[in-house]
Write an enzyme that holds these catalytic residues in place. Structure first.
Site, short mmCIF file in Angstrom:
data_model
loop_
_atom_site.label_atom_id
_atom_site.label_comp_id
_atom_site.label_asym_id
_atom_site.label_seq_id
_atom_site.Cartn_x
_atom_site.Cartn_y
_atom_site.Cartn_z
CG HIS A 214 -7.58 2.58 4.52
ND1 HIS A 214 -7.67 3.48 3.49
CD2 HIS A 214 -6.37 2.77 5.11
CE1 HIS A 214 -6.55 4.18 3.46
NE2 HIS A 214 -5.75 3.79 4.43
CD GLU B 242 -1.01 2.21 11.20
OE1 GLU B 242 0.04 1.53 11.19
OE2 GLU B 242 -1.04 3.43 11.34
#
Ligand code: ACO
Length: 370
Positions: free
Chosen positions: A252, A306
């Site tokens: 990320h 996710e």
């Protein structure tokens, strides 16, 4: 001096959410996401964004009523829905249908009633598309059902179980906003030009579609299904990394530790997924983390939101090609709140680019060019 990907560059102020990537903290208007996920519904979060405070019981009832009243689709959207080929990707269908909501209207500045209507209509559009591609007529929304439950009902025609609703509602709370992520930035850029809310949302949906942003969760499920059994995880993932592929659901831009949303979703997945599937997902996560830390120790790659989104949405009964568009069912609340924030303190967002093309050239007449 340019900053690739605008990393660390502050281009706006927001009172909506704050991401502390070093500590793994996400705040919505001062509330820690861990506290919100335990205690509030999606509608309460939407109220927090749009009105600046968590609602009282009366305010929540009023917002739920308003959302339920806005679930009817205009004819323009229904006509476009009928024209979409069944092979259309759901996120593309949603982007097209959101544009159709605005058909025939004069350009008006974004406002709160539009934000509420667009958020209410997003799951209705998506469910109508999903049924249309299966040759089924859209179902009539149920005013007695909340946002998450109504979405599941409109997809399946059955009243969802409490566990399914809890899984989806918690997911919607967790995904509602996340600082100046790519899709929110896209929405704010469009808002800054004086455009309308529907154009902002269509731009955001275009950004969300990409696998480096919201397009990852179905690919996470593809990966878990391709691995198939716990003992295959290491070989499969080593192979992917050797081919220079990215492992979906890891890494990320902001988080240099575990994404707090991933931790909450992991706990939820443990409760709602079939035990064998959860065990496999956990083995895939552990293996991915180990291999990424072994091969890229400098990058500090952790599980992102996710990874377990895929497991939770799967357990809620959603087909995997709806995952990215379902992200938008939640994020529409954050996008619209950011758009309203942008228009309240607007200056057109117009950065600059360093020119690296050729130096001065003379134009050669067309017939003389080699
Ligand atoms: N698997 C393998 N390698 C990775 C991964 C990954 N998941 N993530 C990053 N890396 C590597 C990159 O290849 C890169 O190495 P390189 O410089 O040798 O090419 C290095 O780590 C840094 O990666 P960047 O892309 O520069 O990191 P950035 O912070 O810009 O990207 C991103 C973050 C796009 C999420 C990235 O980690 C990624 O592609 N992850 C996989 C896709 C994914 O899970 N997307 C969902 C994100 S969550 C969300 O948007 C809601």
């Amino acid at each position: 001096m340019i900053t690739q990907g605008l990393e660390g560059v502050i281009v706006a102020q927001t009172a909506l959410s704050r991401v502390d990537g070093a500590r793994g903290v996400l705040i919505y208007r001062g509330y820690d996401i861990r506290d919100l996920a335990r205690a509030v519904s999606f509608e309460e979060v939407a109220h927090l964004f749009w009105y600046g405070a968590l609602p009282t019981r009366a305010q929540l009832d009023a917002l739920k009523k308003q959302l339920a009243q806005q679930r009817t689709l205009p004819d323009a959207a229904l006509n476009v829905l009928r024209a979409l080929p069944p092979t259309t990707a759901p996120i593309d269908a949603l982007r097209t249908l959101v544009s159709a909501l605005d058909a025939g209207r004069p350009l008006t500045p974004p406002d709160l009633p539009q934000a509420i209507a667009l958020t209410a209509q997003t799951p209705v559009l998506l469910a109508a598309f999903d049924r249309a591609r299966r040759g089924l007529a859209p179902l009539t929304p149920r005013p007695d059902l909340d946002h998450a439950a109504n979405y599941l009902y409109l997809l399946s025609g059955e009243i969802p179980t409490t566990a399914q609703v809890r899984a989806l509602d918690t997911y919607l709370v967790l995904l509602a906003d996340h600082g100046l992520n790519a899709s929110t930035f896209a929405a704010r850029v469009v808002a800054s030009t004086g455009s309308d809310l529907y154009s902002c949302a269509a731009a955001a949906l275009g950004a969300l579609k990409g696998p480096l942003h919201g397009g990852a969760p179905s690919r996470v499920l593809d990966m878990i299904e391709a691995i198939g059994a716990e003992e295959n995880a290491e070989t499969w993932m080593r192979g992917a990394l050797a081919r220079k592929e990215r492992l979906m659901g890891f890494g990320h831009r902001m988080y240099k530790t575990t994404d707090p949303r991933a931790e909450i979703l992991r706990g939820l997945a443990r409760d709602v997924c079939a035990p064998a599937f959860f065990a496999l997902a956990q083995r895939v996560e552990e293996t991915g983390l180990r291999l990424l830390h072994e091969q890229r120790p400098a990058e500090r790659l952790y599980t992102n939101v996710e990874f377990y989104s895929a497991a939770v949405l799967h357990a809620a009964g959603l087909p995997k090609d709806l995952f990215t568009a379902t992200f938008a069912v939640s994020r529409m609340s954050g996008w619209t709140a950011h758009v309203l924030e942008q228009v309240n303190h607007n200056r057109i967002i117009r950065p600059d680019a360093e020119y690296v093309g050729p130096a001065a050239q003379s134009v050669i007449p067309l017939d003389q060019r080699a």
